[in-house]
Design a protein around this motif. Structure first.
Motif, PDB file in Angstrom:
ATOM      1  N   ASN A 238     -33.531-101.273  98.631  1.00  0.00           N
ATOM      2  CA  ASN A 238     -34.144-101.515  97.316  1.00  0.00           C
ATOM      3  C   ASN A 238     -35.001-100.341  96.859  1.00  0.00           C
ATOM      4  O   ASN A 238     -36.013-100.521  96.192  1.00  0.00           O
ATOM      5  CB  ASN A 238     -34.991-102.794  97.322  1.00  0.00           C
ATOM      6  CG  ASN A 238     -34.140-104.038  97.513  1.00  0.00           C
ATOM      7  OD1 ASN A 238     -33.041-104.124  96.973  1.00  0.00           O
ATOM      8  ND2 ASN A 238     -34.646-104.978  98.303  1.00  0.00           N
TER       9      ASN A 238
ATOM     10  N   PRO B  30     -34.378 -98.045  94.498  1.00  0.00           N
ATOM     11  CA  PRO B  30     -34.541 -97.913  93.044  1.00  0.00           C
ATOM     12  C   PRO B  30     -35.609 -98.839  92.497  1.00  0.00           C
ATOM     13  O   PRO B  30     -36.377 -98.468  91.605  1.00  0.00           O
ATOM     14  CB  PRO B  30     -33.147 -98.284  92.513  1.00  0.00           C
ATOM     15  CG  PRO B  30     -32.225 -97.998  93.645  1.00  0.00           C
ATOM     16  CD  PRO B  30     -32.993 -98.353  94.881  1.00  0.00           C
ATOM     17  N   GLN B  31     -35.671-100.043  93.029  1.00  0.00           N
ATOM     18  CA  GLN B  31     -36.664-101.010  92.571  1.00  0.00           C
ATOM     19  C   GLN B  31     -38.075-100.525  92.856  1.00  0.00           C
ATOM     20  O   GLN B  31     -38.990-100.669  92.046  1.00  0.00           O
ATOM     21  CB  GLN B  31     -36.410-102.338  93.287  1.00  0.00           C
ATOM     22  CG  GLN B  31     -37.421-103.430  92.966  1.00  0.00           C
ATOM     23  CD  GLN B  31     -37.080-104.704  93.708  1.00  0.00           C
ATOM     24  OE1 GLN B  31     -36.070-105.322  93.442  1.00  0.00           O
ATOM     25  NE2 GLN B  31     -37.931-105.071  94.633  1.00  0.00           N
TER      26      GLN B  31
ATOM     27  N   VAL C  76     -39.115 -97.436  93.004  1.00  0.00           N
ATOM     28  CA  VAL C  76     -39.474 -96.375  92.072  1.00  0.00           C
ATOM     29  C   VAL C  76     -39.690 -96.923  90.662  1.00  0.00           C
ATOM     30  O   VAL C  76     -40.656 -96.588  89.975  1.00  0.00           O
ATOM     31  CB  VAL C  76     -38.379 -95.286  92.067  1.00  0.00           C
ATOM     32  CG1 VAL C  76     -38.676 -94.249  90.994  1.00  0.00           C
ATOM     33  CG2 VAL C  76     -38.282 -94.631  93.432  1.00  0.00           C
ATOM     34  N   GLN C  77     -38.778 -97.794  90.219  1.00  0.00           N
ATOM     35  CA  GLN C  77     -38.873 -98.334  88.869  1.00  0.00           C
ATOM     36  C   GLN C  77     -40.163 -99.124  88.649  1.00  0.00           C
ATOM     37  O   GLN C  77     -40.754 -99.089  87.572  1.00  0.00           O
ATOM     38  CB  GLN C  77     -37.657 -99.230  88.594  1.00  0.00           C
ATOM     39  CG  GLN C  77     -36.346 -98.464  88.472  1.00  0.00           C
ATOM     40  CD  GLN C  77     -35.133 -99.369  88.557  1.00  0.00           C
ATOM     41  OE1 GLN C  77     -35.251-100.586  88.564  1.00  0.00           O
ATOM     42  NE2 GLN C  77     -33.961 -98.770  88.652  1.00  0.00           N
ATOM     43  N   LEU C  78     -40.610 -99.826  89.665  1.00  0.00           N
ATOM     44  CA  LEU C  78     -41.829-100.620  89.535  1.00  0.00           C
ATOM     45  C   LEU C  78     -43.089 -99.804  89.793  1.00  0.00           C
ATOM     46  O   LEU C  78     -44.192-100.329  89.699  1.00  0.00           O
ATOM     47  CB  LEU C  78     -41.776-101.810  90.499  1.00  0.00           C
ATOM     48  CG  LEU C  78     -40.692-102.853  90.208  1.00  0.00           C
ATOM     49  CD1 LEU C  78     -40.647-103.885  91.320  1.00  0.00           C
ATOM     50  CD2 LEU C  78     -40.929-103.522  88.865  1.00  0.00           C
ATOM     51  N   GLY C  79     -42.905 -98.524  90.123  1.00  0.00           N
ATOM     52  CA  GLY C  79     -44.065 -97.677  90.348  1.00  0.00           C
ATOM     53  C   GLY C  79     -44.874 -98.056  91.571  1.00  0.00           C
ATOM     54  O   GLY C  79     -46.076 -97.791  91.641  1.00  0.00           O
TER      55      GLY C  79
END
Length: 362
Positions: free
Chosen positions: A267, A269-270, A272-275
């Motif tokens: 997970n 990407p998740q 990174v996307q959620l910071g």
């Protein structure tokens, strides 16, 4: 005029004036007959300007790579490929004294290679060696022809073997024989080991934590099965629970500054996307002797620079978080906790941590 040292010439030449004369001091009578013991071989002092070290500058030397000034020592009758290195050692000093006369000299007699480079030290020059790194894979099929890598691992599939692939543009590659290698318990250099700090897990944590917070199978992080993964779990959404998984060297080995650290997690990407790497919910840290050097939040030491995501082959949905480090380290810490931790990341699987044993980052 530059004086020339004494050499004993053993081949006939049409240009006898170019031969180095016998030293008169080596004659045992007035007839000029050499003694049984011709004396010590001449002392040669090779330099860039005098490659054979015979005292004659290259530009004035009939055979710049063969002691003496006789063109017959390096003409096409004795130097098949014309690279200045005779096929065999000629009958001159110092080769007479060394017992090398008529022994092979040019390690590629049919291919010009004045450097005589021999990467694998097998006696066959690189210019004519079909397997330059001697790893059992022919150059034409070797994805690292200059670096031994018999397994031919190429994790990112870019055609460049892990053993000679320093970049990450085509995907981070991590393997035992690669520039970036995993921190493993059976690695003779590092003897990597894991530890867990779950003392601040919600509702009380032991060594590995509680039902709501902890680490499962931490040893999977350093075993040699890339399909295994340690699981960090933390169900705390209020920042009251924290847990840390650490992988460190069990020797005195220290990873150098100028490195690229790869942490393979599920997970990614998740994350990174959620910071989550910058808001305290999840942190990656490097340490040296127990002191934090760099971290993703950047509040202690220098900021750990996230270069991006890269696939990891052999594990379903695992990807590398790749960081550029600027300080040396001997351990890497993955910290879960903080007010921003969200329920989607109650479990985080980590399969391995990788770094280069020599500095690679610009």
């Amino acid at each position: 005029m530059i004086a020339t040292p004494a050499f004993l010439a053993g081949c006939n030449s049409g240009d006898s004036d170019g031969r180095l004369p016998l030293d008169d001091t080596q004659n045992d009578d007035d007839t000029g007959t050499p003694p049984d013991d011709p004396g010590d071989p001449p002392v040669l002092n090779p330099t860039d300007e005098d490659l054979d070290g015979d005292g004659i500058p290259n530009e004035d030397d009939a055979c710049p790579r063969v002691p003496g000034d006789d063109p017959a020592l390096c003409d096409d009758t004795v130097d098949t490929d014309g690279d200045g290195i005779p096929d065999q050692y000629p009958a001159i000093e110092p080769y007479i004294g060394d017992g090398l006369v008529n022994q092979p000299w040019d390690n590629c007699p049919q291919v010009a290679n004045p450097s005589q480079s021999d990467l694998d030290g097998d006696g066959t020059g690189d210019a004519c060696d079909s397997d330059q790194d001697d790893d059992g894979v022919l150059n034409s099929a070797d994805n690292c022809p200059m670096v031994a890598n018999p397994s031919q691992n190429d994790e990112n599939g870019n055609g460049i073997g892990d053993a000679c692939d320093p970049g990450i543009e085509d995907g981070y590659s991590c393997s035992v024989e690669g520039i970036y290698s995993p921190m493993l318990a059976n690695d003779a250099d590092t003897r990597a080991m894991t530890s867990v700090d779950a003392t601040h897990c919600l509702l009380g944590g032991g060594d590995l934590g509680s039902l709501l917070c902890g680490v499962q199978n931490p040893g999977y992080l350093t075993d040699d099965d890339t399909d295994n993964a340690a699981v960090i779990y933390n169900s705390d959404l209020l920042g009251l629970s924290t847990v840390t998984l650490n992988v460190s060297t069990g020797t005195d080995f220290v990873y150098p500054a100028g490195n690229r650290l790869g942490v393979a997690v599920r997970n990614a990407p998740q994350i990174v996307q959620l910071g989550l790497l910058t808001n305290g919910g999840l942190q990656i840290r490097t340490l040296l002797n127990g002191e934090v050097q760099e971290e993703t939040e950047g509040s202690v030491g220098a900021d750990l620079d996230l270069l991006g995501l890269s696939q990891v082959i052999g594990g379903d949905d695992f990807e590398y978080l790749v960081f550029e480090t600027s300080l040396p380290f001997d351990s890497v810490e993955i910290f879960s906790g903080g007010f921003e931790l969200v329920s989607l990341l109650e479990e985080l699987e980590v399969s391995r941590v990788c770094a280069a044993k020599e500095g690679v980052a610009p």
